[in-house]
Structure formats: C-alpha cells, structure tokens
Design a protein around this motif. Sequence first.
Motif, PDB file in Angstrom:
ATOM      1  N   GLN A   1     -10.563 -50.131  64.233  1.00  0.00           N
ATOM      2  CA  GLN A   1     -11.529 -49.985  64.428  1.00  0.00           C
ATOM      3  C   GLN A   1     -11.963 -50.230  66.093  1.00  0.00           C
ATOM      4  N   ARG A   2     -11.849 -51.697  66.395  1.00  0.00           N
ATOM      5  CA  ARG A   2     -11.762 -52.027  67.116  1.00  0.00           C
ATOM      6  C   ARG A   2     -11.018 -51.730  68.644  1.00  0.00           C
ATOM      7  N   TYR A   3      -9.720 -51.937  68.008  1.00  0.00           N
ATOM      8  CA  TYR A   3      -7.820 -51.686  69.014  1.00  0.00           C
ATOM      9  C   TYR A   3      -8.553 -50.053  69.740  1.00  0.00           C
ATOM     10  N   ILE A   4      -9.352 -49.534  68.579  1.00  0.00           N
ATOM     11  CA  ILE A   4      -9.228 -47.729  68.960  1.00  0.00           C
ATOM     12  C   ILE A   4     -10.019 -47.767  69.869  1.00  0.00           C
ATOM     13  N   ARG A   5     -11.319 -48.520  69.571  1.00  0.00           N
ATOM     14  CA  ARG A   5     -12.253 -48.021  70.798  1.00  0.00           C
ATOM     15  C   ARG A   5     -11.569 -48.168  72.059  1.00  0.00           C
ATOM     16  N   GLU A   6     -10.810 -49.433  71.859  1.00  0.00           N
ATOM     17  CA  GLU A   6     -10.578 -50.692  73.376  1.00  0.00           C
ATOM     18  C   GLU A   6      -9.559 -49.561  74.030  1.00  0.00           C
ATOM     19  N   GLY A   7      -8.304 -48.262  73.209  1.00  0.00           N
ATOM     20  CA  GLY A   7      -7.762 -47.897  73.913  1.00  0.00           C
ATOM     21  C   GLY A   7      -6.670 -48.373  73.656  1.00  0.00           C
ATOM     22  N   LYS A   8      -6.350 -49.876  72.357  1.00  0.00           N
ATOM     23  CA  LYS A   8      -5.316 -50.273  72.466  1.00  0.00           C
ATOM     24  C   LYS A   8      -4.687 -49.692  71.690  1.00  0.00           C
ATOM     25  N   LEU A   9      -5.674 -49.061  70.817  1.00  0.00           N
ATOM     26  CA  LEU A   9      -4.696 -48.526  69.868  1.00  0.00           C
ATOM     27  C   LEU A   9      -4.625 -46.659  69.783  1.00  0.00           C
ATOM     28  N   GLN A  10      -3.631 -45.590  70.094  1.00  0.00           N
ATOM     29  CA  GLN A  10      -4.413 -44.267  70.375  1.00  0.00           C
ATOM     30  C   GLN A  10      -4.565 -43.811  68.707  1.00  0.00           C
ATOM     31  N   ALA A  11      -5.325 -42.971  69.632  1.00  0.00           N
ATOM     32  CA  ALA A  11      -5.803 -42.261  67.604  1.00  0.00           C
ATOM     33  C   ALA A  11      -6.370 -41.103  67.749  1.00  0.00           C
ATOM     34  N   ASN A  12      -6.203 -40.197  66.689  1.00  0.00           N
ATOM     35  CA  ASN A  12      -7.209 -38.657  67.246  1.00  0.00           C
ATOM     36  C   ASN A  12      -8.583 -38.897  66.241  1.00  0.00           C
ATOM     37  N   LYS A  13      -9.453 -38.368  66.046  1.00  0.00           N
ATOM     38  CA  LYS A  13     -10.635 -38.408  65.269  1.00  0.00           C
ATOM     39  C   LYS A  13     -10.666 -36.920  64.531  1.00  0.00           C
ATOM     40  N   ILE A  14     -11.080 -36.589  63.220  1.00  0.00           N
ATOM     41  CA  ILE A  14     -11.059 -35.667  62.761  1.00  0.00           C
ATOM     42  C   ILE A  14     -12.018 -35.751  62.345  1.00  0.00           C
ATOM     43  N   GLY A  15     -12.818 -35.037  62.322  1.00  0.00           N
ATOM     44  CA  GLY A  15     -14.047 -35.283  61.032  1.00  0.00           C
ATOM     45  C   GLY A  15     -14.829 -36.790  61.763  1.00  0.00           C
ATOM     46  N   LYS A  16     -15.379 -37.355  60.982  1.00  0.00           N
ATOM     47  CA  LYS A  16     -15.624 -38.805  61.354  1.00  0.00           C
ATOM     48  C   LYS A  16     -14.326 -39.651  60.691  1.00  0.00           C
ATOM     49  N   SER A  17     -13.188 -39.459  60.723  1.00  0.00           N
ATOM     50  CA  SER A  17     -11.871 -40.656  60.305  1.00  0.00           C
ATOM     51  C   SER A  17     -11.470 -40.174  61.408  1.00  0.00           C
ATOM     52  N   TRP A  18     -10.637 -41.451  61.392  1.00  0.00           N
ATOM     53  CA  TRP A  18      -9.763 -41.963  63.088  1.00  0.00           C
ATOM     54  C   TRP A  18      -8.144 -41.735  61.618  1.00  0.00           C
ATOM     55  N   CYS A  19      -7.484 -40.653  63.037  1.00  0.00           N
ATOM     56  CA  CYS A  19      -5.656 -40.523  62.052  1.00  0.00           C
ATOM     57  C   CYS A  19      -4.988 -41.354  63.412  1.00  0.00           C
ATOM     58  N   ILE A  20      -4.271 -41.905  62.994  1.00  0.00           N
ATOM     59  CA  ILE A  20      -3.109 -42.370  64.128  1.00  0.00           C
ATOM     60  C   ILE A  20      -2.191 -41.960  63.530  1.00  0.00           C
ATOM     61  N   THR A  21      -0.784 -41.119  64.639  1.00  0.00           N
ATOM     62  CA  THR A  21      -0.289 -41.087  63.909  1.00  0.00           C
ATOM     63  C   THR A  21       1.093 -42.273  63.542  1.00  0.00           C
ATOM     64  N   GLY A  22       2.103 -42.092  63.362  1.00  0.00           N
ATOM     65  CA  GLY A  22       3.286 -43.027  63.339  1.00  0.00           C
ATOM     66  C   GLY A  22       4.106 -43.531  64.659  1.00  0.00           C
ATOM     67  N   HIS A  23       4.149 -42.544  65.161  1.00  0.00           N
ATOM     68  CA  HIS A  23       4.529 -43.053  67.104  1.00  0.00           C
ATOM     69  C   HIS A  23       3.475 -43.716  67.548  1.00  0.00           C
ATOM     70  N   ASP A  24       2.094 -43.697  67.596  1.00  0.00           N
ATOM     71  CA  ASP A  24       1.447 -44.185  67.874  1.00  0.00           C
ATOM     72  C   ASP A  24       1.223 -45.557  67.436  1.00  0.00           C
ATOM     73  N   LEU A  25       1.484 -45.802  66.404  1.00  0.00           N
ATOM     74  CA  LEU A  25       1.433 -46.808  65.058  1.00  0.00           C
ATOM     75  C   LEU A  25       2.989 -47.970  65.764  1.00  0.00           C
ATOM     76  N   SER A  26       3.172 -47.243  65.675  1.00  0.00           N
ATOM     77  CA  SER A  26       5.107 -47.272  66.246  1.00  0.00           C
ATOM     78  C   SER A  26       5.302 -48.794  67.554  1.00  0.00           C
ATOM     79  N   ILE A  27       4.446 -47.596  68.117  1.00  0.00           N
ATOM     80  CA  ILE A  27       3.709 -47.773  70.203  1.00  0.00           C
ATOM     81  C   ILE A  27       2.868 -49.420  69.835  1.00  0.00           C
ATOM     82  N   PHE A  28       2.146 -49.047  69.314  1.00  0.00           N
ATOM     83  CA  PHE A  28       1.068 -50.545  68.955  1.00  0.00           C
ATOM     84  C   PHE A  28       1.579 -52.064  68.756  1.00  0.00           C
TER      85      PHE A  28
END
Length: 141
Positions: free
Chosen positions: A22-49
Amino acid sequence: MEKYYTVEQVAKLLSMHPKTIQRYIREGKLQANKIGKSWCITGHDLSIFVEKTGHDNPEDAICSQNKTVVSSVVDIRVNDSEECNRIVNMITAALNSKPQEFGMSSMHTQYLGYENKLRVTLWGNVDFMKVAFEILSTVTQ
C-alpha cells in the motif's frame, strides 16, 4: 484479458507485508487503480514493478533510484466541485507528459467540499516537484 491482483495477493507473491505494498502504491512506486475501497494492480504493472526492483530487495532498488525525494501537501481554495475538477484535469494532463528523468513520482487529489478545498499531495524527486509547483502556480492564478 488483463489479470488483476489485490494488495494482499501481491504481498503474498512478493513475500511482503500488505502495508508495504500500500505504501508503494501511495508513493507511486507501484501503479494501481482504486476500485471502490480496494486497490487493483494489473499483471503488467506488477511485472514492471518487479523488473525495476529486482524482486530480491525491492526497497533498495527503489531508494537508490532517487537520492532526494520530496513530498508536499498543497491546499487550494475552490468555489465548487466543478472548479476542483477543472484544476485536477489540468494538473493531471500537464504531469502526464513529464520527462522520464523525473523517475517515479505521484500525485493524489482530494476534494474537501466542506472546506471548499482541493488537497493535492505530491511525491517525487526535486526536479519533478519544481515542475509540479510551477504547474500548480500557473493553473491556480
């Protein structure tokens, strides 16, 4: 079809605590999209990270990328949510074209209707922050 992961799934895959993800997402180190109250990370963004961080020790790879990292919270008085949306759209458009040498950076916005404020939270290296403040200055004048 794109595969999506939850914060908990990514934490388990990388043997990290969910709060770290969650901290990596907040700091922009891991790209994610917020859907409702939860974060979702695509496989592509996870691979880049994982590529950027070398998975052995993601924290070291991320920290070595920027020697100096700056964060800031900026409150902007607005008349209503329409003005807030206009400002957010202009800032977002301007920052989407940032040069690659700015490295990892992030911007989060929040409309505080009860106070007629737009709160902008910025995180990145000094060069990114300089440009971000110039954009904020131009957009709010």
